[in-house]
Write an enzyme that holds these catalytic residues in place. Structure first.
Site, PDB file in Angstrom:
ATOM      1  N   LYS A  34       1.530  -0.662   9.777  1.00 42.45           N
ATOM      2  CA  LYS A  34       2.350   0.184   9.128  1.00 42.45           C
ATOM      3  C   LYS A  34       2.202   1.411   9.052  1.00 42.45           C
ATOM      4  O   LYS A  34       1.151   1.934   9.155  1.00 42.45           O
ATOM      5  CB  LYS A  34       2.772  -0.552   7.704  1.00 42.45           C
ATOM      6  CG  LYS A  34       3.235  -2.274   8.009  1.00 42.45           C
ATOM      7  CD  LYS A  34       4.833  -2.289   8.370  1.00 42.45           C
ATOM      8  CE  LYS A  34       5.057  -3.677   8.375  1.00 42.45           C
ATOM      9  NZ  LYS A  34       4.652  -4.459   9.653  1.00 42.45           N
ATOM     10  N   ASP A  35       3.201   2.118   8.562  1.00 39.76           N
ATOM     11  CA  ASP A  35       3.247   3.729   8.358  1.00 39.76           C
ATOM     12  C   ASP A  35       2.391   4.002   7.268  1.00 39.76           C
ATOM     13  O   ASP A  35       2.123   3.289   6.414  1.00 39.76           O
ATOM     14  CB  ASP A  35       4.537   4.313   8.026  1.00 39.76           C
ATOM     15  CG  ASP A  35       5.579   4.120   9.316  1.00 39.76           C
ATOM     16  OD1 ASP A  35       6.468   3.007   9.344  1.00 39.76           O
ATOM     17  OD2 ASP A  35       5.932   5.123   9.984  1.00 39.76           O
ATOM     18  N   LYS A  36       1.487   5.264   7.574  1.00 40.21           N
ATOM     19  CA  LYS A  36       0.532   5.680   6.258  1.00 40.21           C
ATOM     20  C   LYS A  36       1.332   6.272   5.250  1.00 40.21           C
ATOM     21  O   LYS A  36       1.391   5.777   4.146  1.00 40.21           O
ATOM     22  CB  LYS A  36      -0.367   6.689   6.926  1.00 40.21           C
ATOM     23  CG  LYS A  36      -1.455   7.181   6.040  1.00 40.21           C
ATOM     24  CD  LYS A  36      -2.112   8.441   6.267  1.00 40.21           C
ATOM     25  CE  LYS A  36      -2.748   8.787   5.123  1.00 40.21           C
ATOM     26  NZ  LYS A  36      -3.490   9.899   5.517  1.00 40.21           N
TER      27      LYS A  36
ATOM     28  N   LYS B 164       0.696  -0.995  -0.019  1.00 41.20           N
ATOM     29  CA  LYS B 164      -0.035   0.048  -0.001  1.00 41.20           C
ATOM     30  C   LYS B 164       0.818   1.267   0.029  1.00 41.20           C
ATOM     31  O   LYS B 164       2.060   1.148   0.487  1.00 41.20           O
ATOM     32  CB  LYS B 164      -0.941   0.024   1.183  1.00 41.20           C
ATOM     33  CG  LYS B 164      -0.103   0.207   2.542  1.00 41.20           C
ATOM     34  CD  LYS B 164      -1.282   0.155   3.668  1.00 41.20           C
ATOM     35  CE  LYS B 164      -0.773   0.026   5.023  1.00 41.20           C
ATOM     36  NZ  LYS B 164      -0.022   1.123   5.390  1.00 41.20           N
TER      37      LYS B 164
ATOM     38  N   GLN C  29       4.006   8.125  15.570  1.00 46.38           N
ATOM     39  CA  GLN C  29       2.871   7.501  14.843  1.00 46.38           C
ATOM     40  C   GLN C  29       1.882   6.830  15.828  1.00 46.38           C
ATOM     41  O   GLN C  29       0.549   6.722  15.464  1.00 46.38           O
ATOM     42  CB  GLN C  29       3.144   6.808  13.457  1.00 46.38           C
ATOM     43  CG  GLN C  29       3.981   5.802  13.729  1.00 46.38           C
ATOM     44  CD  GLN C  29       5.334   6.102  13.531  1.00 46.38           C
ATOM     45  OE1 GLN C  29       5.911   7.021  14.146  1.00 46.38           O
ATOM     46  NE2 GLN C  29       6.078   5.248  12.855  1.00 46.38           N
TER      47      GLN C  29
END
Length: 701
Positions: free
Chosen positions: A339-341, A310, A433
């Site tokens: 996971k990170d955006k 993604k 985050q």
């Protein structure tokens, strides 16, 4: 903006472990500058490797809270020579024999007549250790037993130790750990930088005050063997107070690993003489305790694993889209970690009730949403959080500059900073985050409200708008002004699935405390507990910063250290935690990377120094001095865990790149040379790349 200032104040006040100067730069300028690739439990990058079937992994994976390594697991992953494999197989048969022997019956072997199993263990120790070391080990064990037999207590301050020396091969260390503990249950083994150190097992001695030495010996062998679904039964005990003392000892020392119950054995006299205490290993967290026949049938449904790529998408947004396209609900998806955006990420996921063919059929639609699914294959079970080895990062840091008033060469500063962190590690803070960087309301604030059972306040915090004029924030603002869930629901955009689910529940049950409780149940358990964990994470960040600013990198009396060198996650039991003594501080027995601090919960112990006092003061400040870290109304139980205060990047490499930008001015144009850094490294699970970069750069990123 207000939220950015709050973020800066939160993280700029947290101290560093290294003393280099650092440098400035920009990360996450675009998603392609921050690539995250999950590393599966076999150490493979999931963007390239075809994973092993998830079912095989989950069935042999030991519980995080286990006391030691399961030799069966090591056997299946071992790559030793033939002779070593024979030794491993011998030990496995021996361990299996012990487990069967201890499944509830009394030990029939005598001290004078050792079993074939114990002889095999002795042979293994003899084959893995040289003759002199093996003899010294036996002498050390005999001396400990003699001292215990001649004294009421072993003086803790003396802390006798025996070292087997450095053993570089991890599988061989695992075999030795188990072989020593099985042959000498009154000893414990501790790993220190590939060295195996043997100490008296003070918990064994403590148990010997309550039960016979024979029972204590069998009990610790049972714990070390860790055979799933097995049980251990103490001898019948007619004294209720004595049984209570045994229950208390086992639950206090090993409550994360086992549970105890008293049972009346079948007899015709109906007295208390045959009441026994039975110990069982706790069921794995990711498995339900009991299933009806219908639920058992559900276990036979299809599970499909795949790699999800993604770009610039939140996990929940990606899952919501996939769920709609596949006709399932978001909770049918499982994954090992978030996971990170703002990144390009690759991770393994598993979806229930969906065939590989169905998943492949939506591939074109998925790609339109900045996603891709590949490596699609059937598996037999779902994933659970933490079921990974770590993550690999490829990061570009642009617009590199020196710190203000620094006259040194920039490239030298960069090289110095990276080498320092590579050698000395970084403070293992939870990353921004986790708390919602750039937002007015942080996730830990919601978590604190939930812990205090302030359900209505938690809902209002969740629906607090940002200082932006868009449909989402206009809807949130309207709700806080009117508490009209029905109208707010019509105003909220469709893609805000969580907000809409919450509002639908509030419309149904009303904006009351009970209605807000029901509204929180519109979220899956993993999301509800995420907010509570965020609060615990914030306190941990502040605690480790206080610990380092107070004591520096010295290991001091009252610190907590982890006795297992092979821990790569946060979930290890209290039995692995040791309180540093004054003598150990003077002797520099432990290194700073072994120090851990508790993540708040109901089953943790605090340091016995100024850091422990700090924890209690913070809990009092936040109104949690009597909090048991359980929220029954939301079915949330937070046992807590321990987290290492330092971590190290693995396989670190970097490259400096000069980029040329054309700067257009009124009188023409000229070329600016900008320096960028491409840095790659691996991190253990639950570590944050932004935190590692912060330590390298000495700059909030």
């Amino acid at each position: 903006m207000e939220e950015d200032a709050d973020y800066r104040s939160r993280f700029s006040s947290l101290c560093y472990i290294n003393d280099h100067v650092g440098f400035c730069g920009t990360i996450k300028g675009s998603p392609s500058d921050f690539v995250v690739i999950e590393i599966n439990e076999q150490g493979q990058l999931v963007d390239k490797a075809i994973d092993e079937p998830i079912c095989k992994i989950s069935k042999i994976l030991p519980e995080p809270s286990n006391l030691g390594k399961n030799i069966k697991l090591d056997l299946q992953n071992c790559s030793c020579e033939d002779e070593s494999n024979q030794e491993l197989n011998t030990l496995a048969r021996c361990s299996s024999s012990d487990q069967n022997h201890q499944s509830g019956t009394e030990n029939e072997e005598t001290v004078e007549g050792p079993s074939k199993c114990e002889k095999e263990k002795a042979d293994i120790l003899g084959s893995l250790l040289d003759e002199e070391t093996n003899e010294l080990l036996n002498q050390f064990a005999c001396k400990i037993k003699e001292k215990w037999n001649s004294e009421n207590e072993l003086i803790k301050s003396s802390s006798p130790e025996f070292s087997l020396g450095k053993i570089l091969e991890k599988n061989q260390r695992a075999v030795l750990h188990s072989a020593v503990r099985q042959k000498f249950p009154f000893l414990i083994t501790v790993g220190r930088n590939s060295e195996i150190v043997i100490k008296p097992n003070l918990e064994y001695k403590e148990l010997c005050h309550l039960v016979s030495e024979e029972e204590a010996c069998d009990f610790f062998k049972y714990l070390d063997a860790k055979k799933e679904n097995s049980k251990f039964t103490f001898k019948p005990d007619m004294n209720k107070d004595h049984r209570k003392a045994v229950h208390h000892f086992v639950n206090k020392r090993f409550g994360n690993l086992v549970e105890t119950k008293s049972f009346s054995e079948l007899n015709y006299n109906a007295d208390n003489s045959n009441v026994v205490i039975t110990v069982r290993f706790r069921e794995k967290v990711h498995r339900q305790r009991k299933r009806s026949l219908l639920e058992c049938e559900e276990r036979k449904v299809t599970y499909t694993a795949f790699t999800l790529q993604k770009e610039n998408l939140e996990m929940y947004e990606a899952v919501e889209f996939l769920a709609i396209k596949l006709g399932v609900i978001p909770s049918d998806f499982s994954y090992a970690g978030l996971k990170d955006k703002k990144a390009i990420t690759y991770q393994t996921m598993v979806v229930r009730k969906v065939t590989p063919e169905r998943l492949k059929n939506i591939g074109k639609e998925v790609k339109k949403r900045r996603m891709n699914v590949f490596n699609i294959r059937p598996v037999d079970d779902s994933l659970r959080l933490g079921q990974l080895k770590g993550n690999h990062f490829d990061i570009v840091i642009r617009n590199l500059k020196k710190q203000i008033n620094d006259s040194a060469n920039l490239k030298e500063r960069i090289s110095e900073a990276i080498q320092n962190v590579k050698d000395k590690g970084f403070v293992n803070y939870y990353g921004p985050q986790r708390f919602g960087k750039g937002r007015k309301i942080h996730t830990d604030q919601i978590g604190l409200a939930l812990l205090k059972s302030e359900m209505m306040r938690a809902v209002k915090l969740f629906l607090t708008p940002e200082d932006l004029d868009d449909p989402v924030n206009r809807a949130k603002k309207y709700f806080l002004q009117t508490e009209d869930a029905k109208v707010t629901l019509s105003m909220m955009p469709e893609f805000k699935a969580r907000e809409k689910a919450l509002l639908e529940s509030l419309h149904r049950f009303g904006m009351t405390e009970e209605g807000c409780v029901q509204a929180w149940f519109s979220f899956p358990h993993s999301m509800r507990i995420f907010y509570v964990h965020a609060y615990s994470s914030k306190i941990w960040n502040e605690a480790v910063s206080y610990r380092l600013s107070t004591y520096g990198s010295r290991v001091v009396e009252g610190d907590l250290v982890c006795l297992d060198e092979d821990i790569n996650d946060e979930h290890f039991s209290n039995s692995k935690i040791h309180l540093v003594t004054e003598e150990e501080e003077s002797a520099n027995t432990y290194a700073i990377h072994q120090v851990v601090l508790p993540v708040l919960g109901y089953n943790i112990q605090y340091p016995k120094n100024k850091v422990g006092q700090w924890y209690h003061e913070i809990l009092k400040r936040d109104g949690l001095q009597t909090c048991r870290f359980k929220v029954p109304t939301l079915k949330l139980n937070v046992p807590g865990c321990y987290r290492q205060i330092l971590k190290y990047p693995h396989n670190l490499s970097y490259q400096l790149m000069e980029e040329h930008d054309i700067d257009v001015e009124m009188e023409g144009s000229h070329i600016n040379e900008a320096l960028s850094l491409l840095i790659s490294f691996d991190l253990d699970t639950s570590c944050y790349a932004t935190v590692c970069l912060r330590e390298i750069m000495k700059h909030d990123v």
